[in-house]
Design a protein around this motif. Sequence first.
Motif, short mmCIF file in Angstrom:
data_model
loop_
_atom_site.label_atom_id
_atom_site.label_comp_id
_atom_site.label_asym_id
_atom_site.label_seq_id
_atom_site.Cartn_x
_atom_site.Cartn_y
_atom_site.Cartn_z
N SER A 19 0.83 -1.21 0.00
CA SER A 19 0.00 0.00 0.00
C SER A 19 0.86 1.25 0.00
O SER A 19 0.55 2.24 -0.68
CB SER A 19 -0.94 0.03 1.21
OG SER A 19 -2.09 -0.75 0.96
N GLN A 23 0.91 4.17 -2.63
CA GLN A 23 0.67 5.54 -2.16
C GLN A 23 1.71 6.50 -2.76
O GLN A 23 1.38 7.63 -3.12
CB GLN A 23 0.72 5.58 -0.63
CG GLN A 23 0.46 6.95 -0.01
CD GLN A 23 -0.94 7.50 -0.26
OE1 GLN A 23 -1.84 6.79 -0.68
NE2 GLN A 23 -1.12 8.79 -0.03
N ARG A 26 0.63 7.09 -6.20
CA ARG A 26 -0.56 7.94 -6.16
C ARG A 26 -0.17 9.41 -5.96
O ARG A 26 -0.67 10.31 -6.62
CB ARG A 26 -1.48 7.47 -5.03
CG ARG A 26 -2.68 8.37 -4.81
CD ARG A 26 -3.04 8.46 -3.34
NE ARG A 26 -3.94 9.59 -3.10
CZ ARG A 26 -5.21 9.47 -2.76
NH1 ARG A 26 -5.73 8.29 -2.59
NH2 ARG A 26 -5.93 10.55 -2.57
N SER A 36 -8.00 10.68 0.96
CA SER A 36 -8.41 9.31 1.31
C SER A 36 -8.46 9.22 2.83
O SER A 36 -7.58 9.74 3.51
CB SER A 36 -7.43 8.26 0.79
OG SER A 36 -7.56 8.10 -0.61
N PRO A 39 -5.14 5.20 3.59
CA PRO A 39 -4.42 4.85 2.36
C PRO A 39 -4.00 3.38 2.27
O PRO A 39 -2.85 3.06 2.02
CB PRO A 39 -3.21 5.79 2.38
CG PRO A 39 -2.96 6.03 3.82
CD PRO A 39 -4.28 5.94 4.53
#
Length: 444
Positions: A19, A23, A26, A36, A39
């Motif tokens: 993740s 991230q 992202r 968010s 995350p």
Amino acid sequence: MTAVPQERRVVTAIPGPKSQELQARRTAAVAQGVGSVLPVFTARAGGGIIEDVDGNRLIDFGSGIAVTSVGNSAEAVVRRASAQLQDFTHTCFMITPYEGYVAVAEALAELTPGDHAKKSALFNSGAEAVENAVKIARSFTRRQAVVVFDHGYHGRTNLTMALTSKNMPYKQGFGPFAPEVYRMPMAYGYRWPTGPQNAGPEAAAQAIDQITKQIGPENVAAIIVEPVLGEGGFIEPAKGFLPALREFATGHGIVFVADEIQSGFCRTGQWFACEDEGIVPDLITTAKGIAGGLPLAAVTGRAEIMDAAHAGGLGGTYGGNPVACAGALGAIETMKELDLNARAKAIEATMKPRLSAMAEKFEIIGDVRGRGAMIAIELVKDRTTKEPNPEATSALAGACHQEGLLVLTCGTYGNVLRFLPPLVIGEDLLGEGLDIIEQAFTRI
């Protein structure tokens, strides 16, 4: 479609390494204005569980903000949407129509309150539905003013930002806003100066007095209200408030619009929350829970009002997309088959006593409220002054997230923990989620 195991599992830190990698990607590629809550990147989801890319399984008390009421991968939604994908993804209903759109409009006429003749128009998002309800009401009444309420939330487009009462994060820096929008007091029982028992009649009287003095009822096209307020803090307008406004609207030819985007489709234990006090709105806006996670929204209402707009005046390229319509028919099938209204009431019967018991133990809980699977607790620094406690709210949400329970916050003051579990969540996961909340209170 592989079923997601219905058990919580925390195997890494939250968020985990995969993740965190996503991230970083992202952050580089996605505008930072899109936030968010947590995350962790979802790999699959269903029932009451979200599984992330690191293999953690989180209990879902958010339902994508009341969207995945039937679960994130309900069999009927997947089956019907997949079949539609095979046939065609799009033609644009305004060019060559298709049966799915008509079938959704028929279902909405059947399910929404009132036995009058009804018609619908379909759109993509809740904000679009509200915006079109205003267009329709203005077209029908030949008036301009729109009345909304304190703590209300109606969307993020320019017009719906004007209708929304909370500045940060929804309006800050995005003005100027649309004119002819007037905000009235809300019957917020917990914070009403003379007490919850007086909030309904007093707030209604104040609102009607202000409308009469400041706008003139003959200039009002629409009164728009959420029968249970969503983003504003899961406020149930005190009893008597909605019926008084409905009566006032009827007496002055004002279109009464129930914004059921967050509260509709079995979420409160009824098909629509306005049914609780027997309110029959002229127009009702829906989205979120309507299509099992596919983007769809609707305005449904009295046929003569819905037909007021000229041909070509309503629509949009994707409005009532055929795949989303198929998803909606699957979601409605699921709601009927599993009696999700009864399930929402059962969720309330589990959650409310547990949360009320926590309120006995923890002074920080000022109010426990909501209906069905739309439940919230308001956190305060002091029960006497009722000073909001957004810091504790944020800390509690964070503590729950670390233990693998996804919860959301809301409220004009940022001090409300809201619980929106999927209506198909198992009783064991519901109980485990409540245990995590209680432990978080004990720690904090």
